[in-house]
Scaffold this active site. Structure first.
Site, short mmCIF file in Angstrom:
data_model
loop_
_atom_site.label_atom_id
_atom_site.label_comp_id
_atom_site.label_asym_id
_atom_site.label_seq_id
_atom_site.Cartn_x
_atom_site.Cartn_y
_atom_site.Cartn_z
N THR A 189 0.88 -1.07 0.12
CA THR A 189 0.05 -0.02 0.06
C THR A 189 1.18 1.46 -0.07
O THR A 189 0.55 2.42 -0.77
CB THR A 189 -0.95 0.02 1.29
OG1 THR A 189 -1.79 -0.98 1.00
CG2 THR A 189 -1.82 1.30 1.28
N SER A 228 1.13 -7.28 -1.19
CA SER A 228 1.66 -8.37 -0.31
C SER A 228 0.62 -9.48 -0.34
O SER A 228 1.20 -10.71 0.01
CB SER A 228 1.70 -7.76 1.05
OG SER A 228 0.74 -7.35 1.62
N THR A 282 0.96 -4.48 4.21
CA THR A 282 0.42 -4.86 5.53
C THR A 282 -0.16 -6.04 5.80
O THR A 282 -0.20 -6.80 6.78
CB THR A 282 -0.30 -3.56 6.28
OG1 THR A 282 -1.43 -3.56 5.27
CG2 THR A 282 0.18 -2.56 6.29
N ASP A 283 -0.62 -6.56 4.67
CA ASP A 283 -1.66 -7.66 4.72
C ASP A 283 -0.94 -9.11 4.98
O ASP A 283 -1.28 -9.79 5.82
CB ASP A 283 -2.51 -7.94 3.32
CG ASP A 283 -3.59 -7.23 3.16
OD1 ASP A 283 -3.80 -6.35 4.28
OD2 ASP A 283 -4.03 -6.85 2.09
#
Length: 355
Positions: free
Chosen positions: A12, A54, A85-86
């Site tokens: 992101t 990700s 972040t995932d």
């Protein structure tokens, strides 16, 4: 001045809108230029081994990032990996096993909003990650995000939108970051650019302690590992269906380690799980409850699995760390005794229980 390598992988933080939803577009150089405050903080080199969401991060990419770190290790004092972040918790755990006992910090960060968003958290996360990576007392793999430094094996993404996206599970945060200051657990406050004072780091059972002169790099993973969450009505036949494609299963049990006696079809879970491990495969028992861990010995519905050969106990580890550690351990050996030894050896604060 510390020499830091910025490893941009997408996520992101690097994304922009192209009409089909957010996707990674900005390069590492563009991201660094977006935070002019980092000038003078450290000498910065930038590499871009990939630029992906990700969600598409796989074990092959973990190995690629670890190889970039290995190739550049001697020439740099620390590393910052920009990541979505995932799956950041999985990658942080994987790097903890692929690069062990690193006296130099390996920091992962990202953001909940793209760098170009006017209300982004990307700038402060990138800046504070470099502050942490440039600190003399930072070491090993960690996530720096939302003002916290979390051990790479203890992070879990708990929120999909809020800036404090990650929690440290069953272990204290390593440090708090306030602007350009690092406040370590049990330590004095350290300001960026100032020499650090002697202080006592937090140490819990399972902390290896000490400082290694050089890290240990590993290059093999067995990706034939899956996580399976027990749900009411799931049938034990799932283990038979998984056999062709997987060598290990991380089984998220109920509560402290509860496994139903039978599935909805009347088949025995105990027979299915014992057959799985007796066929040479690995079963790792954990709990789907996020905090406080597993104890198979408390209830009758779990005790039968406590001592059966081939069943490993996840203790208070996160599922993300269990997936990565099992892949790493199976990548080194298929010998049952050696596998058990590797699995139960504490690495980067991943477990504090004793078995």
């Amino acid at each position: 001045m510390k020499h830091i390598l910025l490893i941009a992988t997408g996520g992101t933080i690097a994304s922009s809108e192209d009409g089909n939803g957010l996707s990674p577009a900005l390069t590492g150089e563009q991201l660094a230029r977006s935070v002019p405050e980092i000038e003078g903080l450290c000498e910065l080199d930038i590499v871009q081994p990939m630029n992906i969401d990700s969600t598409n991060m796989r074990p092959a990419e973990w190995l690629r990032i670890a190889e970039v770190i290995r190739e550049n290790y001697d020439a740099h004092d620390g590393f910052v990996v920009l990541h979505g972040t995932d799956t950041m918790s999985y990658t942080a755990a994987a790097l903890s096993y692929l690069v062990q006992d690193s006296p130099k910090p390996i920091v992962l960060t990202g953001s909940q909003q793209p760098m170009g968003n006017p209300f982004t958290d990307a700038k402060i996360n990138l800046y504070q990650s470099l502050v942490y990576a440039a600190s003399d007392r930072s070491r090993d793999v960690s996530i720096v995000f939302g003002g916290y430094a979390i051990a790479g094996t203890r992070a879990r993404k708990q929120r999909t939108m809020s800036f404090n996206a990650f929690n440290s599970i069953n272990y204290p945060v390593l440090a708090y970051l306030r602007q350009d200051k690092i406040i370590r657990s049990g330590s004095v406050t350290v300001s960026a650019g100032l020499p650090e004072k002697d202080c006592t780091e937090f140490a819990a059972a399972g902390d290896l302690g000490g400082t290694a002169s050089a890290p240990r790099f590993y290059t093999e993973l067995n990706s034939r590992v899956c996580a399976l969450k027990l749900t009411p009505g799931l049938t034990p036949d799932i283990f038979r269906l998984l056999k062709p494609d997987y060598d290990a299963v991380i089984l998220e049990t109920f509560g402290m380690g509860g496994v139903p006696e039978q599935g909805a079809d009347g088949a025995s879970y105990r027979e299915a799980i014992f057959d799985w491990v007796d066929s040479g495969r690995t079963a790792v028992m954990t709990t789907q409850v996020p905090e406080e861990g597993l104890d198979l010995g408390v209830y009758e519905v779990g005790r039968a699995y406590a001592e059966h050969p081939g069943i490993l106990k996840g203790g208070d580890m996160t599922t993300e760390a269990l997936v990565a550690k099992t892949m790493w351990a199976l990548g080194q050996t298929r010998d049952a005794d050696e596998l058990q030894r590797l699995f139960y050896r504490p690495i980067n604060h991943d477990r504090v229980d004793q078995w």
